[in-house]
Structures are given as structure tokens and as C-alpha cells.
Design a protein around this motif. Structure first.
Motif, PDB file in Angstrom:
ATOM      1  N   ALA A 180      48.821  86.132   7.768  1.00  0.00           N
ATOM      2  CA  ALA A 180      49.585  85.663   6.607  1.00  0.00           C
ATOM      3  C   ALA A 180      48.640  85.320   5.452  1.00  0.00           C
ATOM      4  O   ALA A 180      48.879  85.687   4.297  1.00  0.00           O
ATOM      5  CB  ALA A 180      50.417  84.439   6.986  1.00  0.00           C
ATOM      6  N   ILE A 207      50.878  91.818  11.594  1.00  0.00           N
ATOM      7  CA  ILE A 207      51.752  91.197  10.596  1.00  0.00           C
ATOM      8  C   ILE A 207      52.168  92.224   9.548  1.00  0.00           C
ATOM      9  O   ILE A 207      51.332  92.974   9.045  1.00  0.00           O
ATOM     10  CB  ILE A 207      51.003  90.021   9.893  1.00  0.00           C
ATOM     11  CG1 ILE A 207      50.515  89.000  10.923  1.00  0.00           C
ATOM     12  CG2 ILE A 207      51.865  89.355   8.822  1.00  0.00           C
ATOM     13  CD1 ILE A 207      51.593  88.403  11.788  1.00  0.00           C
ATOM     14  N   PHE A 214      56.051  82.361   7.221  1.00  0.00           N
ATOM     15  CA  PHE A 214      56.959  83.150   8.055  1.00  0.00           C
ATOM     16  C   PHE A 214      58.400  82.648   7.946  1.00  0.00           C
ATOM     17  O   PHE A 214      59.324  83.333   8.348  1.00  0.00           O
ATOM     18  CB  PHE A 214      56.483  83.156   9.512  1.00  0.00           C
ATOM     19  CG  PHE A 214      55.151  83.824   9.667  1.00  0.00           C
ATOM     20  CD1 PHE A 214      55.026  85.186   9.423  1.00  0.00           C
ATOM     21  CD2 PHE A 214      54.019  83.103  10.000  1.00  0.00           C
ATOM     22  CE1 PHE A 214      53.787  85.816   9.534  1.00  0.00           C
ATOM     23  CE2 PHE A 214      52.781  83.720  10.113  1.00  0.00           C
ATOM     24  CZ  PHE A 214      52.667  85.082   9.880  1.00  0.00           C
ATOM     25  N   ASP A 215      58.561  81.427   7.431  1.00  0.00           N
ATOM     26  CA  ASP A 215      59.914  80.872   7.308  1.00  0.00           C
ATOM     27  C   ASP A 215      60.389  80.760   5.862  1.00  0.00           C
ATOM     28  O   ASP A 215      61.588  80.773   5.607  1.00  0.00           O
ATOM     29  CB  ASP A 215      59.977  79.474   7.940  1.00  0.00           C
ATOM     30  CG  ASP A 215      59.733  79.548   9.422  1.00  0.00           C
ATOM     31  OD1 ASP A 215      60.313  80.439  10.058  1.00  0.00           O
ATOM     32  OD2 ASP A 215      58.948  78.737   9.944  1.00  0.00           O
ATOM     33  N   ALA A 228      48.636  85.069  13.907  1.00  0.00           N
ATOM     34  CA  ALA A 228      49.669  85.399  12.924  1.00  0.00           C
ATOM     35  C   ALA A 228      49.364  84.709  11.596  1.00  0.00           C
ATOM     36  O   ALA A 228      49.455  85.300  10.522  1.00  0.00           O
ATOM     37  CB  ALA A 228      51.044  84.975  13.443  1.00  0.00           C
ATOM     38  N   ASN A 269      54.443  88.383   5.969  1.00  0.00           N
ATOM     39  CA  ASN A 269      55.386  87.329   6.374  1.00  0.00           C
ATOM     40  C   ASN A 269      56.314  87.703   7.536  1.00  0.00           C
ATOM     41  O   ASN A 269      57.285  87.022   7.803  1.00  0.00           O
ATOM     42  CB  ASN A 269      56.217  86.857   5.173  1.00  0.00           C
ATOM     43  CG  ASN A 269      57.032  87.982   4.581  1.00  0.00           C
ATOM     44  OD1 ASN A 269      57.126  89.057   5.159  1.00  0.00           O
ATOM     45  ND2 ASN A 269      57.614  87.731   3.428  1.00  0.00           N
ATOM     46  N   LYS A 270      55.963  88.812   8.212  1.00  0.00           N
ATOM     47  CA  LYS A 270      56.803  89.194   9.358  1.00  0.00           C
ATOM     48  C   LYS A 270      55.894  89.445  10.567  1.00  0.00           C
ATOM     49  O   LYS A 270      54.953  90.242  10.488  1.00  0.00           O
ATOM     50  CB  LYS A 270      57.592  90.456   8.988  1.00  0.00           C
ATOM     51  CG  LYS A 270      58.614  90.793  10.018  1.00  0.00           C
ATOM     52  CD  LYS A 270      59.583  91.861   9.513  1.00  0.00           C
ATOM     53  CE  LYS A 270      60.383  92.391  10.686  1.00  0.00           C
ATOM     54  NZ  LYS A 270      60.635  93.826  10.610  1.00  0.00           N
ATOM     55  N   ILE A 271      56.197  88.749  11.657  1.00  0.00           N
ATOM     56  CA  ILE A 271      55.350  88.862  12.853  1.00  0.00           C
ATOM     57  C   ILE A 271      55.874  89.989  13.742  1.00  0.00           C
ATOM     58  O   ILE A 271      56.989  89.907  14.239  1.00  0.00           O
ATOM     59  CB  ILE A 271      55.357  87.530  13.643  1.00  0.00           C
ATOM     60  CG1 ILE A 271      54.825  86.385  12.768  1.00  0.00           C
ATOM     61  CG2 ILE A 271      54.538  87.658  14.929  1.00  0.00           C
ATOM     62  CD1 ILE A 271      54.894  85.010  13.437  1.00  0.00           C
TER      63      ILE A 271
END
Ligand code: KG4
Ligand code: ZN
Length: 341
Positions: free
Chosen positions: A317, A26, A129-130, A313, A30-32
Motif C-alpha cells: 500500500a 496488491i 484498504f478500508d 500488504a 488498495n486491494k489485497i
């Protein structure tokens, strides 16, 4: 106080609390970059539930491969990483220990900080993540082992304001699925049946009108079993889909009503629905309709469907917010009954 080793702020996250072996990389919380999920469901299906010893054996067999795959899919080397994160509870002790041991060995070998993460905090942070979470937030956490309303004033402050007094909601789905002759886990199958059938049977809504934020699902499960038993004794047939829809109606009504009751009593900017049962279409629909009518100013965040179930993931986070204060504690051990507060 830790300093990030490089600007990319990469965390290698490991999750093995139940029947999924998962490893993710990660970036900046916040980005996989990668999220490998090896599920064991096929092995447990024939037993109608997760067999802890079988789960541990599968984790041991596959964890090293998952780590290698997560790094190669993310196109990073251990030198690029800033930390290792791992679920240390709640969950099955044997299963947790496999991920924990792998994480400790990796952190030690590559001189990286080790961040212990609560699995339930991971489920909640899967929404990051969104979208950004604005606090104070209320999280309805619904999974195979938990049903909780959690009030949060920051990413790391949790107050449990309501919880189940007996079965977790996912557990009720799986038990009802079993008596209906459905495969394990049954939540998704019941949800799909419910969407195409009518809730014609009036199953009990436990604790609906009580002046608290707690839940109870074991009576509902027994009511479904009694109904099926009575129908059989009377020589009458029943439509599985209608039973599924009636069961789901009862579950959703109580979950939504208690969530709205919590919002009426607490200052809430964001409502988060998390955990395996957050994938439930009936729950998502009913909650968003009622929220839009009563609290249009509150943002509802639900994880992407593939991030509702167990995955690493979400652990990465949650770890991001804990990085600064983490220390590499190689004596860290599994806490099967770990709570959020
Ligand atoms: O969070 P999770 O993957 O594992 C735990 O930490 O427990 O949740 C698994 C649970 C299972 O009980 C499964 O039947 C339920 O989530 N589930 C669902 C749905 N998808 C998974 N329950 C209701 N509706 C769904 N669509
Ligand atoms: Zn989970």
C-alpha cells in the motif's frame, strides 16, 4: 518516471523486518489479492522476546515459499506484476537483509522496478484498504519499537511532532507482561485481561501535563515492577487482571491525551492509529469516544485487526505512492534505524 506495465498495477510486496515473514500481492495500492504472513512467535516465545539470529534463519528458510504462495494465491505470474516493494528499515538488520535480498533477486530476474519502503510508513498506509486518507492527517504510530505522533500533508511527507523518550509502548506491554508471567508478546493478553478487570492501582501518567507531544513509558514499567515487588514483600497477593487494567489505563490515558493535544495544535482531517498496539481495544474505545465528543468532524481510521501487526500488504500500500519515482537500485541496503523524517 516509471509507467505502470499494465492496468492492474500489481505490486509484489515483501516484509521481513522482525519476526514475521510476509509476502503480498496488491492491486492499485488498495486491494489485497494475497497476504501471506508466516509468524515465528512460537520460536521466540521461550526466550521472552525476538532473538535476531533465530529470526534471520527462519526468514531464509521460508521466504521463497512465501513468494510462491503469494503469487499462486493471487493467481498471478511474475509477468503480470508492475513492481516489487520491500521493507528496508527500520528493523533487525539481519532480518531486513533477507527480505531485501529476495526482493532484489526477484526484481532483477523479472526486470521489475524495486520500491524501498519504510516499515512505519507501511503501518500508516495499512488503513488504505478500508478508506481513502484525506490530508492533512495525524498518525499515532504505536508498535513494539515505536511510539510517534506523525503529521502528514501527503502520503509521502512526514513530520514527527511527538515521540517516546525511552521505551516504545508495545515494548512496555511486553516487559510488563513478562513480570506478570504472561507469554510473549503480551500486548493482546494484557488488553484482554484489562477489558474484564478494574484499574484499581494508580500508576503514574508520565509527561501527561507537560507542554509537549512526547511520551515516556519506562517509569510506568518500573512502577508496575515496584508494585509487584512490594506486594510480595508484604506477603500480599494481587490480581493480575487488576494490574493489567491499571497499567493499560495509564498507557491509554497518556496516548489519548497527547493525541488530542496534537489535534488542538494542528489542522487535521484524518486521525490514523497504526502499528501493532493499534489493535488495543481499550485504546480504540477511549480514543473514539473522546474524538466523537471533541472532534466529531475528524475521521478516525484504524487498520483491520489482522493488518495492525507486521504484514506485507501494508508495504504494498505504501509502495503504490512511491512507484512513479522509484528506480531499481540493486545497491539498496538495510537501514535498521531508518526514520520517517
Ligand atoms: O507493529 P508490530 O506487529 O511490530 C513492530 O513493528 O514492533 O507490534 C508488535 C507489538 C508488540 O509489542 C505487541 O505486544 C503489541 O504490538 N500488541 C498489542 C496488542 N496487540 C499487539 N499491544 C497492546 N494491545 C494489543 N491488543
Ligand atoms: Zn511493525
Amino acid at each position: 518516471m516509471n509507467q505502470w506495465k499494465n492496468k492492474r498495477q500489481l505490486i509484489l510486496a515483501i516484509e521481513s523486518s522482525c519476526d514475521e515473514t510476509s509476502v503480498a500481492v496488491i492491486e492499485q495500492g488498495n486491494k489485497i489479492l494475497s497476504n501471506i504472513i508466516a509468524t515465528q512467535i512460537e520460536s521466540h516465545k521461550r526466550f521472552g522476546g525476538v532473538v535476531p539470529e533465530v529470526a534471520s534463519r527462519h526468514h531464509v528458510e521460508i521466504i521463497t515459499n512465501c513468494i510462491e504462495l503469494a503469487l499462486s494465491e493471487a493467481d498471478v505470474t511474475p509477468d503480470d506484476l508492475s513492481a516489487v516493494a520491500v521493507t528496508y528499515g527500520p528493523g533487525l538488520v539481519g532480518a531486513l537483509l533477507i527480505g531485501l535480498t529476495a526482493a532484489k533477486a526477484f526484481a532483477w530476474a523479472h526486470h521489475l522496478p524495486l520500491i524501498p519502503v519504510n516499515h512505519m510508513a507501511g503501518h500508516i498506509q495499512a488503513v488504505k484498504f478500508d478508506a481513502e486518507i484525506k490530508y492533512p492527517a495525524l498518525a499515532l504510530v504505536v508498535s513494539g519499537g515505536h511510539t510517534e505522533l506523525v503529521y502528514m500533508t501527503s502520503a509521502t511527507s512526514f513530520e514527527i511532532i511527538g515521540e517516546t523518550r525511552d521505551d516504545a509502548v508495545g515494548e512496555a506491554y511486553d516487559k510488563v507482561g513478562r513480570v506478570l508471567g504472561l507469554d510473549y508478546p503480551s500486548g493482546k493478553i494484557i488488553d484482554e485481561l484489562a477489558l474484564n478487570h478494574q484499574g484499581t492501582i494508580n500508576f503514574p501518567r508520565a509527561m501527561l501535563n507537560e507542554d509537549n507531544l512526547d511520551f515516556s513509558f519506562s517509569g510506568l514499567k518500573s512502577a508496575v515492577i515496584n508494585y509487584l515487588h512490594n506486594q510480595k514483600q508484604k506477603g500480599q497477593t494481587y490480581e493480575i487482571g487488576d494490574v493489567a487494567a491499571s497499567f493499560q489505563d495509564a498507557v491509554v490515558e497518556v496516548l489519548v491525551a497527547k493525541t488530542l493535544k496534537a489535534i488542538a495544535h494542528y489542522d487535521v482531517q484524518t486521525l490514523i492509529v497504526a502499528g501493532g498496539v493499534a489493535a488495543n481495544q481499550g485504546l480504540r474505545q477511549d480514543l473514539s469516544q473522546k474524538m466523537a465528543a471533541q472532534y466529531p468532524e475528524i475521521t478516525i481510521l484504524t487498520p483491520a485487526l489482522r493488518l495492525c501487526g507486521d504484514n506485507a500488504a501494508m508495504i504494498g500500500a505504501a509502495a503504490y505512492d512511491l512507484f512513479a519515482d522509484s528506480q531499481t537500485n540493486l545497491a539498496l541496503t538495510a537501514k535498521p534505524s531508518l526514520t520517517l523524517a
